[in-house]
Motif scaffolding. Sequence first.
Motif, PDB file in Angstrom:
ATOM      1  N   LYS A   1     -33.241   9.711  14.492  1.00 25.09           N
ATOM      2  CA  LYS A   1     -33.871   8.437  14.890  1.00 25.09           C
ATOM      3  C   LYS A   1     -34.326   7.664  13.648  1.00 25.09           C
ATOM      4  N   ALA A   2     -34.730   8.400  12.631  1.00 20.56           N
ATOM      5  CA  ALA A   2     -35.123   7.755  11.365  1.00 20.56           C
ATOM      6  C   ALA A   2     -33.922   7.041  10.744  1.00 20.56           C
ATOM      7  N   ASP A   3     -32.741   7.643  10.871  1.00 23.61           N
ATOM      8  CA  ASP A   3     -31.517   6.989  10.375  1.00 23.61           C
ATOM      9  C   ASP A   3     -31.304   5.652  11.098  1.00 23.61           C
ATOM     10  N   GLU A   4     -31.589   5.642  12.404  1.00 28.90           N
ATOM     11  CA  GLU A   4     -31.449   4.398  13.187  1.00 28.90           C
ATOM     12  C   GLU A   4     -32.489   3.367  12.740  1.00 28.90           C
ATOM     13  N   TYR A   5     -33.684   3.847  12.431  1.00 28.22           N
ATOM     14  CA  TYR A   5     -34.770   2.968  11.955  1.00 28.22           C
ATOM     15  C   TYR A   5     -34.324   2.209  10.704  1.00 28.22           C
ATOM     16  N   VAL A   6     -33.740   2.950   9.781  1.00 27.88           N
ATOM     17  CA  VAL A   6     -33.335   2.375   8.495  1.00 27.88           C
ATOM     18  C   VAL A   6     -32.217   1.343   8.668  1.00 27.88           C
ATOM     19  N   LYS A   7     -31.353   1.554   9.659  1.00 35.14           N
ATOM     20  CA  LYS A   7     -30.229   0.624   9.895  1.00 35.14           C
ATOM     21  C   LYS A   7     -30.704  -0.780  10.244  1.00 35.14           C
ATOM     22  N   LEU A   8     -31.942  -0.886  10.771  1.00 36.85           N
ATOM     23  CA  LEU A   8     -32.465  -2.201  11.178  1.00 36.85           C
ATOM     24  C   LEU A   8     -33.017  -3.006  10.002  1.00 36.85           C
ATOM     25  N   ILE A   9     -33.124  -2.364   8.838  1.00 32.33           N
ATOM     26  CA  ILE A   9     -33.767  -3.027   7.681  1.00 32.33           C
ATOM     27  C   ILE A   9     -32.717  -3.664   6.768  1.00 32.33           C
ATOM     28  N   LYS A  10     -32.856  -4.960   6.576  1.00 33.18           N
ATOM     29  CA  LYS A  10     -31.864  -5.687   5.759  1.00 33.18           C
ATOM     30  C   LYS A  10     -32.377  -6.047   4.363  1.00 33.18           C
ATOM     31  N   LYS A  11     -33.688  -6.029   4.172  1.00 29.19           N
ATOM     32  CA  LYS A  11     -34.232  -6.401   2.850  1.00 29.19           C
ATOM     33  C   LYS A  11     -34.072  -5.223   1.890  1.00 29.19           C
ATOM     34  N   ARG A  12     -33.401  -5.455   0.767  1.00 32.03           N
ATOM     35  CA  ARG A  12     -32.989  -4.361  -0.108  1.00 32.03           C
ATOM     36  C   ARG A  12     -34.149  -3.504  -0.642  1.00 32.03           C
ATOM     37  N   SER A  13     -35.222  -4.128  -1.129  1.00 36.23           N
ATOM     38  CA  SER A  13     -36.307  -3.335  -1.734  1.00 36.23           C
ATOM     39  C   SER A  13     -36.952  -2.408  -0.689  1.00 36.23           C
ATOM     40  N   ILE A  14     -37.126  -2.923   0.547  1.00 34.10           N
ATOM     41  CA  ILE A  14     -37.714  -2.107   1.621  1.00 34.10           C
ATOM     42  C   ILE A  14     -36.724  -1.025   2.047  1.00 34.10           C
ATOM     43  N   LEU A  15     -35.454  -1.389   2.105  1.00 37.30           N
ATOM     44  CA  LEU A  15     -34.411  -0.426   2.470  1.00 37.30           C
ATOM     45  C   LEU A  15     -34.369   0.743   1.478  1.00 37.30           C
ATOM     46  N   LEU A  16     -34.440   0.436   0.186  1.00 33.98           N
ATOM     47  CA  LEU A  16     -34.432   1.490  -0.835  1.00 33.98           C
ATOM     48  C   LEU A  16     -35.648   2.408  -0.677  1.00 33.98           C
ATOM     49  N   PHE A  17     -36.810   1.773  -0.425  1.00 30.39           N
ATOM     50  CA  PHE A  17     -38.034   2.556  -0.219  1.00 30.39           C
ATOM     51  C   PHE A  17     -37.844   3.559   0.920  1.00 30.39           C
ATOM     52  N   CYS A  18     -37.301   3.091   2.040  1.00 24.96           N
ATOM     53  CA  CYS A  18     -37.165   3.951   3.224  1.00 24.96           C
ATOM     54  C   CYS A  18     -36.065   4.999   3.063  1.00 24.96           C
ATOM     55  N   ARG A  19     -35.001   4.639   2.369  1.00 28.43           N
ATOM     56  CA  ARG A  19     -33.851   5.536   2.302  1.00 28.43           C
ATOM     57  C   ARG A  19     -34.070   6.762   1.419  1.00 28.43           C
ATOM     58  N   LEU A  20     -34.876   6.623   0.354  1.00 23.59           N
ATOM     59  CA  LEU A  20     -35.024   7.747  -0.568  1.00 23.59           C
ATOM     60  C   LEU A  20     -35.742   8.954   0.066  1.00 23.59           C
ATOM     61  N   PRO A  21     -36.943   8.800   0.642  1.00 25.78           N
ATOM     62  CA  PRO A  21     -37.580   9.969   1.266  1.00 25.78           C
ATOM     63  C   PRO A  21     -36.713  10.561   2.389  1.00 25.78           C
ATOM     64  N   LEU A  22     -35.990   9.673   3.095  1.00 23.09           N
ATOM     65  CA  LEU A  22     -35.146  10.131   4.192  1.00 23.09           C
ATOM     66  C   LEU A  22     -33.971  10.971   3.674  1.00 23.09           C
ATOM     67  N   ALA A  23     -33.347  10.498   2.591  1.00 26.52           N
ATOM     68  CA  ALA A  23     -32.237  11.254   1.989  1.00 26.52           C
ATOM     69  C   ALA A  23     -32.731  12.611   1.487  1.00 26.52           C
ATOM     70  N   LEU A  24     -33.903  12.624   0.868  1.00 25.15           N
ATOM     71  CA  LEU A  24     -34.472  13.887   0.369  1.00 25.15           C
ATOM     72  C   LEU A  24     -34.799  14.835   1.525  1.00 25.15           C
ATOM     73  N   ALA A  25     -35.270  14.276   2.640  1.00 28.86           N
ATOM     74  CA  ALA A  25     -35.585  15.109   3.811  1.00 28.86           C
ATOM     75  C   ALA A  25     -34.321  15.743   4.377  1.00 28.86           C
ATOM     76  N   HIS A  26     -33.268  14.935   4.529  1.00 25.64           N
ATOM     77  CA  HIS A  26     -31.984  15.461   5.028  1.00 25.64           C
ATOM     78  C   HIS A  26     -31.467  16.588   4.126  1.00 25.64           C
ATOM     79  N   LYS A  27     -31.524  16.343   2.822  1.00 24.89           N
ATOM     80  CA  LYS A  27     -30.991  17.341   1.875  1.00 24.89           C
ATOM     81  C   LYS A  27     -31.868  18.595   1.814  1.00 24.89           C
ATOM     82  N   SER A  28     -33.181  18.414   1.933  1.00 19.69           N
ATOM     83  CA  SER A  28     -34.091  19.568   1.954  1.00 19.69           C
ATOM     84  C   SER A  28     -33.812  20.440   3.169  1.00 19.69           C
ATOM     85  N   LEU A  29     -33.552  19.782   4.300  1.00 18.12           N
ATOM     86  CA  LEU A  29     -33.243  20.497   5.532  1.00 18.12           C
ATOM     87  C   LEU A  29     -31.978  21.332   5.360  1.00 18.12           C
TER      88      LEU A  29
END
Length: 272
Positions: free
Chosen positions: A219-247
């Motif tokens: 669902k977090a992946d879906e959340y990020v898809k709604l964000i079009k502003k690059r700086s906010i998108l980068l902010f959201c994508r990094l912790p999410l990518a780290l969470a996926h990889k940690s899992l």
Amino acid sequence: MSEKVFPKDAMRVLKETSRTFYIPITFLQKDLKHTVAAAYLVFRAIDEIEDHEEVSNDLKYTILMQVSELFKHPFNEDEYLKILGPIKEKMPEVTLRLGEWLKACPKGSQSIVIKATSEMAFGMAKWAKANWNIHTREDLDDYTYYVAGLVGVMLSDLWEWDSGVKTDRDFAISYGRGLQAVNILRNQQEDLAERGVSFVPDGWTRTQLFEYAEKNLAKADEYVKLIKKRSILLFCRLPLALAHKSLKAMQGGREKMTRAEVEQTVEEIQNS
């Protein structure tokens, strides 16, 4: 301390206290960067009260409930330090300087941060009193909402306040919950051994906890898809990518990602 110097000091303390969010916060633009940095420091300040090993659960409950009430009115620094009185000597810099972090918050966003902090302190108080005894999925949802889902909601409010970016509230909660579920998996043995606390519902296997994390991260992946502003998108994508990889690392039998993997992920997100 002048306003020009202060955000730098806030960023110093943030760097010392938050491994997950320091880098993504630096991706944000000025007002948002200062607001989110200040908010994380305020959250960390009350988190230190909730986590402290030498403070009884009853005292944690009393203090966090008082902090929650305090945040329903214009912030009073003297009153805050008075509330901390019985535990003041035990508290780290980040907790003692909460009033300063609030002052670093741009005026327009301060009310959003204050409202979220009041709600978080209430939830932390409730779960400290219950000794974090999680029995059901509903309990887990409630706990992860207060300590992380709520952060997702606050961030969504801030994206809209600063940039007019609209997101889905339920997905925002899942964003926070998913990151927290990964933390619970990572610290499961430690929490049990050191604190005698288990955040795993009765009868759940580790597999079910992995499934809980995966559902929320989807669902977090879906959340990020709604964000079009690059700086906010980068902010959201990094912790999410780290969470996926940690899992994935934990599912593969490793305790956590390597430093090199973390650095590579930061690079990938920045260059995407």
